[in-house]
Scaffold this active site. Structure first.
Site, PDB file in Angstrom:
ATOM      1  N   ARG A  50       0.971  -1.161  -0.053  1.00 34.77           N
ATOM      2  CA  ARG A  50      -0.103  -0.032  -0.037  1.00 34.77           C
ATOM      3  C   ARG A  50       0.983   1.227   0.246  1.00 34.77           C
ATOM      4  O   ARG A  50       1.137   2.102   1.388  1.00 34.77           O
ATOM      5  CB  ARG A  50      -1.066   0.030   1.111  1.00 34.77           C
ATOM      6  CG  ARG A  50      -1.596  -0.900   1.283  1.00 34.77           C
ATOM      7  CD  ARG A  50      -2.932  -1.240   2.748  1.00 34.77           C
ATOM      8  NE  ARG A  50      -1.257  -2.453   3.952  1.00 34.77           N
ATOM      9  CZ  ARG A  50      -1.877  -1.795   4.847  1.00 34.77           C
ATOM     10  NH1 ARG A  50      -2.665  -1.877   5.515  1.00 34.77           N
ATOM     11  NH2 ARG A  50      -0.134  -2.373   6.024  1.00 34.77           N
ATOM     12  N   LYS A 110      12.728 -16.243   7.442  1.00 37.77           N
ATOM     13  CA  LYS A 110      12.933 -18.000   7.991  1.00 37.77           C
ATOM     14  C   LYS A 110      11.525 -19.003   7.655  1.00 37.77           C
ATOM     15  O   LYS A 110      12.074 -19.930   7.106  1.00 37.77           O
ATOM     16  CB  LYS A 110      12.355 -17.780   9.827  1.00 37.77           C
ATOM     17  CG  LYS A 110      11.169 -17.090   9.926  1.00 37.77           C
ATOM     18  CD  LYS A 110      11.007 -16.342  11.529  1.00 37.77           C
ATOM     19  CE  LYS A 110       9.938 -15.902  11.271  1.00 37.77           C
ATOM     20  NZ  LYS A 110       9.811 -14.714  12.939  1.00 37.77           N
ATOM     21  N   ILE A 141      19.798 -11.403  17.649  1.00 38.34           N
ATOM     22  CA  ILE A 141      21.151 -12.152  17.977  1.00 38.34           C
ATOM     23  C   ILE A 141      22.406 -12.517  17.249  1.00 38.34           C
ATOM     24  O   ILE A 141      21.822 -12.854  16.013  1.00 38.34           O
ATOM     25  CB  ILE A 141      20.715 -13.576  18.996  1.00 38.34           C
ATOM     26  CG1 ILE A 141      19.888 -12.500  19.948  1.00 38.34           C
ATOM     27  CG2 ILE A 141      22.473 -14.228  19.417  1.00 38.34           C
ATOM     28  CD1 ILE A 141      19.749 -13.583  20.626  1.00 38.34           C
ATOM     29  N   GLY A 192       1.656  -6.197  23.330  1.00 38.57           N
ATOM     30  CA  GLY A 192       2.406  -6.483  22.064  1.00 38.57           C
ATOM     31  C   GLY A 192       2.869  -7.420  21.230  1.00 38.57           C
ATOM     32  O   GLY A 192       4.036  -7.074  20.644  1.00 38.57           O
ATOM     33  N   ASP A 206       6.729 -21.512  14.115  1.00 45.51           N
ATOM     34  CA  ASP A 206       7.731 -20.342  13.753  1.00 45.51           C
ATOM     35  C   ASP A 206       9.072 -20.824  14.821  1.00 45.51           C
ATOM     36  O   ASP A 206      10.057 -20.997  13.983  1.00 45.51           O
ATOM     37  CB  ASP A 206       7.516 -19.483  14.558  1.00 45.51           C
ATOM     38  CG  ASP A 206       8.427 -17.380  15.210  1.00 45.51           C
ATOM     39  OD1 ASP A 206       8.336 -17.193  14.181  1.00 45.51           O
ATOM     40  OD2 ASP A 206       9.316 -17.567  15.946  1.00 45.51           O
ATOM     41  N   LYS A 210      12.917 -21.814  12.851  1.00 38.68           N
ATOM     42  CA  LYS A 210      13.548 -21.154  13.288  1.00 38.68           C
ATOM     43  C   LYS A 210      15.075 -22.785  13.702  1.00 38.68           C
ATOM     44  O   LYS A 210      16.649 -22.501  12.798  1.00 38.68           O
ATOM     45  CB  LYS A 210      13.940 -20.356  14.161  1.00 38.68           C
ATOM     46  CG  LYS A 210      13.581 -19.203  14.191  1.00 38.68           C
ATOM     47  CD  LYS A 210      13.002 -18.140  15.285  1.00 38.68           C
ATOM     48  CE  LYS A 210      11.516 -17.456  14.814  1.00 38.68           C
ATOM     49  NZ  LYS A 210      11.452 -16.564  15.949  1.00 38.68           N
TER      50      LYS A 210
HETATM   51  P1  NDP Z   1       5.265  -6.456   8.262  1.00 34.63           P
HETATM   52  O1  NDP Z   1       4.112  -7.089   8.047  1.00 34.63           O
HETATM   53  O2  NDP Z   1       5.617  -5.586   9.488  1.00 34.63           O
HETATM   54  O3  NDP Z   1       5.729  -5.744   7.260  1.00 34.63           O
HETATM   55  C1  NDP Z   1       5.327  -6.199   6.111  1.00 34.63           C
HETATM   56  C2  NDP Z   1       5.661  -5.423   4.712  1.00 34.63           C
HETATM   57  O4  NDP Z   1       5.162  -6.185   3.804  1.00 34.63           O
HETATM   58  C3  NDP Z   1       5.036  -3.977   4.773  1.00 34.63           C
HETATM   59  O5  NDP Z   1       5.150  -3.318   4.598  1.00 34.63           O
HETATM   60  C4  NDP Z   1       3.871  -4.908   3.492  1.00 34.63           C
HETATM   61  O6  NDP Z   1       3.167  -3.221   3.273  1.00 34.63           O
HETATM   62  C5  NDP Z   1       4.725  -5.157   2.141  1.00 34.63           C
HETATM   63  N1  NDP Z   1       4.268  -6.287   1.523  1.00 34.63           N
HETATM   64  C6  NDP Z   1       3.861  -7.294   1.991  1.00 34.63           C
HETATM   65  N2  NDP Z   1       2.882  -7.993   1.227  1.00 34.63           N
HETATM   66  C7  NDP Z   1       3.874  -7.093  -0.478  1.00 34.63           C
HETATM   67  C8  NDP Z   1       3.506  -8.046  -1.590  1.00 34.63           C
HETATM   68  N3  NDP Z   1       2.799  -8.725  -2.379  1.00 34.63           N
HETATM   69  N4  NDP Z   1       4.329  -6.923  -2.131  1.00 34.63           N
HETATM   70  C9  NDP Z   1       5.462  -6.159  -1.626  1.00 34.63           C
HETATM   71  N5  NDP Z   1       4.961  -5.633  -0.660  1.00 34.63           N
HETATM   72  C10 NDP Z   1       4.564  -6.367   0.419  1.00 34.63           C
HETATM   73  O7  NDP Z   1       6.244  -7.983   8.158  1.00 34.63           O
HETATM   74  P2  NDP Z   1       7.661  -7.417   9.468  1.00 34.63           P
HETATM   75  O8  NDP Z   1       8.118  -5.958   9.014  1.00 34.63           O
HETATM   76  O9  NDP Z   1       6.849  -7.922  10.453  1.00 34.63           O
HETATM   77  O10 NDP Z   1       8.485  -9.167   8.989  1.00 34.63           O
HETATM   78  C11 NDP Z   1       9.180  -8.751   7.780  1.00 34.63           C
HETATM   79  C12 NDP Z   1       9.891 -10.155   7.520  1.00 34.63           C
HETATM   80  O11 NDP Z   1      10.647 -10.050   9.078  1.00 34.63           O
HETATM   81  C13 NDP Z   1       8.859 -11.592   7.727  1.00 34.63           C
HETATM   82  O12 NDP Z   1       9.934 -12.778   7.002  1.00 34.63           O
HETATM   83  C14 NDP Z   1       9.131 -12.078   9.542  1.00 34.63           C
HETATM   84  O13 NDP Z   1       9.142 -12.663   9.616  1.00 34.63           O
HETATM   85  C15 NDP Z   1      10.522 -11.132   9.533  1.00 34.63           C
HETATM   86  N6  NDP Z   1      10.958 -11.166  10.812  1.00 34.63           N
HETATM   87  C16 NDP Z   1      10.667 -10.557  11.341  1.00 34.63           C
HETATM   88  C17 NDP Z   1      10.455 -10.054  13.091  1.00 34.63           C
HETATM   89  C18 NDP Z   1       9.911  -9.453  14.265  1.00 34.63           C
HETATM   90  O14 NDP Z   1       9.778  -8.816  15.235  1.00 34.63           O
HETATM   91  N7  NDP Z   1       8.741  -8.376  13.195  1.00 34.63           N
HETATM   92  C19 NDP Z   1      11.258 -10.617  13.659  1.00 34.63           C
HETATM   93  C20 NDP Z   1      12.203 -11.192  13.315  1.00 34.63           C
HETATM   94  C21 NDP Z   1      12.109 -12.027  11.655  1.00 34.63           C
HETATM   95  P3  NDP Z   1       2.196  -2.689   3.504  1.00 34.63           P
HETATM   96  O15 NDP Z   1       3.383  -1.905   4.030  1.00 34.63           O
HETATM   97  O16 NDP Z   1       1.826  -1.528   2.078  1.00 34.63           O
HETATM   98  O17 NDP Z   1       1.068  -2.761   3.968  1.00 34.63           O
HETATM   99  N1  HSE Z   2       7.566 -13.631  16.909  1.00 40.60           N
HETATM  100  C1  HSE Z   2       8.617 -13.932  16.853  1.00 40.60           C
HETATM  101  C2  HSE Z   2       8.028 -14.030  17.639  1.00 40.60           C
HETATM  102  C3  HSE Z   2       9.022 -13.354  16.275  1.00 40.60           C
HETATM  103  O1  HSE Z   2       7.961 -14.056  18.699  1.00 40.60           O
HETATM  104  O2  HSE Z   2       9.571 -14.238  18.946  1.00 40.60           O
HETATM  105  C4  HSE Z   2      10.474 -13.364  15.912  1.00 40.60           C
HETATM  106  O3  HSE Z   2      10.181 -13.712  14.487  1.00 40.60           O
END
Ligand code: NDP
Ligand code: HSE
Length: 437
Positions: A50, A110, A141, A192, A206, A210
């Site tokens: 978006r 992951k 980490i 949260g 999850d 990992k």
């Molecule tokens: P979010 O849901 O917060 O963000 C996802 C992003 O991807 C958003 O900006 C979204 O766009 C965008 N998106 C979704 N679908 C599409 C698409 N089809 N095309 C282009 N952009 C797209 O996810 P996180 O940041 O939490 O997680 C991202 C990755 O990091 C995942 O693989 C997760 O497993 C990994 N991760 C996350 C952690 C965490 O603490 N959150 C920790 C470790 C790993 P829009 O903003 O417009 O919605």
């Molecule tokens: N949902 C995951 C956690 C986010 O609670 O550890 C990090 O991968």
């Protein structure tokens, strides 16, 4: 600061929890990053779902946003693709396209690495490109680089970790307050930590993803999420937590990856995720709140412990930035990251052969001979009993039995036989016990 060198150009896929913090760190630390790399980093595009969404005070030019992730990946002026979207598709298509074209990839995904890391590694080899994924396990980490590089002269024998922050928060809260699972989950949601749909965390998906990534690196063998035995922690009760306390233990959702001989003597790998009691003296027992920790055992190095924040935008972005710096340096030096090391091809040992101790709580009729009958079932399946505690309630009694180490298959057969006894009213819980209680 001008380095005089042309910029290393970055395409960011995803700008959510992690991606927005990557943007912020790239902006806030631009000078230091340039000095460390020897060239500036330039963000040339950001793919999101978006593009018109309000993104607060994010220090970024709005014209960089696009919905065409594949088009961005294919641009000739992109050197490094950073994927923080998640999921299997379309991320796999984007990343194989980037790697095949010789672009460096940094990802936190992951799920994709655990389900089909092979496709990404093959594309990296074919494109002679870097594939970095430090943020995919245990957030901030530094863990994958030590396994992938620092410990490559050693033989890792076991990796035991708390790699899911949400479930660690829930179990720590149950331990501290005596709350049940539902109440602790509610608290985790309010603060949260837990997502609206917490299934991936509480059912262990999850952690299993990992675990597969850790086992692949530790044992030089391709391990996928499907190879990981998985049991969630929704069945852990307040009574289990209280019983663990009586034994001087606490309950954690553990990922355990170990190498060793299978039943035929062949070297193999066992990978499992399940709740387990561990002694309070174990280094992982004191890991509270939503923190992660991973305990690595290696033949020469001995025991190593890695601890820190396993989730959250900024901590995870720290790991992503480390990978971006490494990939950018490699490009400038004309070198590559260590490629996949999967030469060992160790087979996966079935869960039935995993040897663990067990804590079994059962409600039985309080009659003469009951204990002997129950003990006979354990003996029949060659599961040796270490301790028995009994507490009576009128006609019924609760037996808490802790065993010595036994193969999982023997314990499963024991439990099945116990269920069929009419003196056994119910089996309240079966929990593994790890870490030498
Ligand atoms: P979010 O849901 O917060 O963000 C996802 C992003 O991807 C958003 O900006 C979204 O766009 C965008 N998106 C979704 N679908 C599409 C698409 N089809 N095309 C282009 N952009 C797209 O996810 P996180 O940041 O939490 O997680 C991202 C990755 O990091 C995942 O693989 C997760 O497993 C990994 N991760 C996350 C952690 C965490 O603490 N959150 C920790 C470790 C790993 P829009 O903003 O417009 O919605
Ligand atoms: N949902 C995951 C956690 C986010 O609670 O550890 C990090 O991968």
């Amino acid at each position: 600061m001008s380095s005089g060198k042309p910029a290393v150009r970055l395409a960011l896929l995803g700008c959510g929890t992690v991606g927005s913090e990557v943007v912020r760190l790239l902006h806030d630390q631009a000078e230091d990053l340039t000095a460390r790399i020897g060239a500036p980093l330039e963000l040339v595009g950001i793919a999101v779902r978006r593009p018109g969404r309000q993104r607060g005070d994010l220090p970024v030019d709005p014209s960089l946003f696009t919905t065409d992730a594949l088009g961005l990946v294919k641009r000739d002026d992109v050197d490094v693709v950073i994927e923080v979207v998640g999921g299997i598709e379309p991320a796999r298509t984007w990343l194989t396209e980037a790697l095949g074209a010789g672009k460096s990839v940094v990802t936190a995904n992951k799920a994709l690495l655990a389900e089909d890391g092979a496709t990404l590694h093959d594309a990296a080899t074919q494109g002679d490109a870097d594939l970095y994924y430090e943020a995919s396990v245990a957030g901030a980490i530094p863990l994958l680089r030590p396994l992938r590089e620092s410990l490559h002269g050693d033989r890792v024998t076991r990796v035991t970790g708390i790699v899911n922050g949400t479930t660690n928060f829930i179990l720590s809260s149950m331990d501290a307050t005596g709350a049940g699972f539902g109440e602790a989950l509610e608290e985790a949601t309010d603060l949260g930590y837990a997502e609206a749909d917490p299934t991936a965390d509480v059912e262990g998906f999850d952690a299993a993803a990992k675990a597969a990534i850790l086992a692949s690196l530790a044992f030089h063998t391709r391990v996928t999420a499907a190879d990981v035995f998985r049991e969630g922690m929704t069945g852990v009760t307040a009574a289990d937590v209280a019983s663990a306390k009586e034994m001087g233990c606490t309950i954690k959702l553990l990922c355990i990856a170990e190498r060793g001989p299978d039943s035929t003597g062949q070297e193999s790998v066992s990978v499992r995720v399940h709740p387990a009691m561990i002694p309070r003296s174990h280094p992982l027992a004191s890991v509270g709140d939503a923190f992660n920790a991973v305990f690595v055992e290696a033949e020469a190095a001995g025991q190593l412990m890695f601890y820190g924040r396993g989730a959250g935008g900024t901590p995870t972005a720290s790991a992503v930035l480390g990978d971006i710096v490494a990939a950018a340096r490699n490009r400038l030096a004309g070198t590559r990251a260590p490629s996949e090391s999967a030469y060992a091809h160790l087979p996966i040992r079935p869960i039935g052969e995993a040897v663990t101790r067990y804590h079994i709580s059962l409600d039985v009729a309080d009659r003469q001979g009951v204990l002997a009958t129950v003990a006979g079932v354990f003996a029949k399946h060659e599961v040796s009993i270490a301790t028995v505690r009994q507490s009576g309630r009128d006609e019924d009694a609760t037996l808490v039995i802790v065993t010595h180490g036994a193969p999982d298959a023997n314990l499963a057969a024991t439990v099945e036989d116990l269920r069929s006894l009419d003196i056994v009213r119910s089996i309240a819980s079966v929990l593994r016990v790890e870490g030498g209680v």
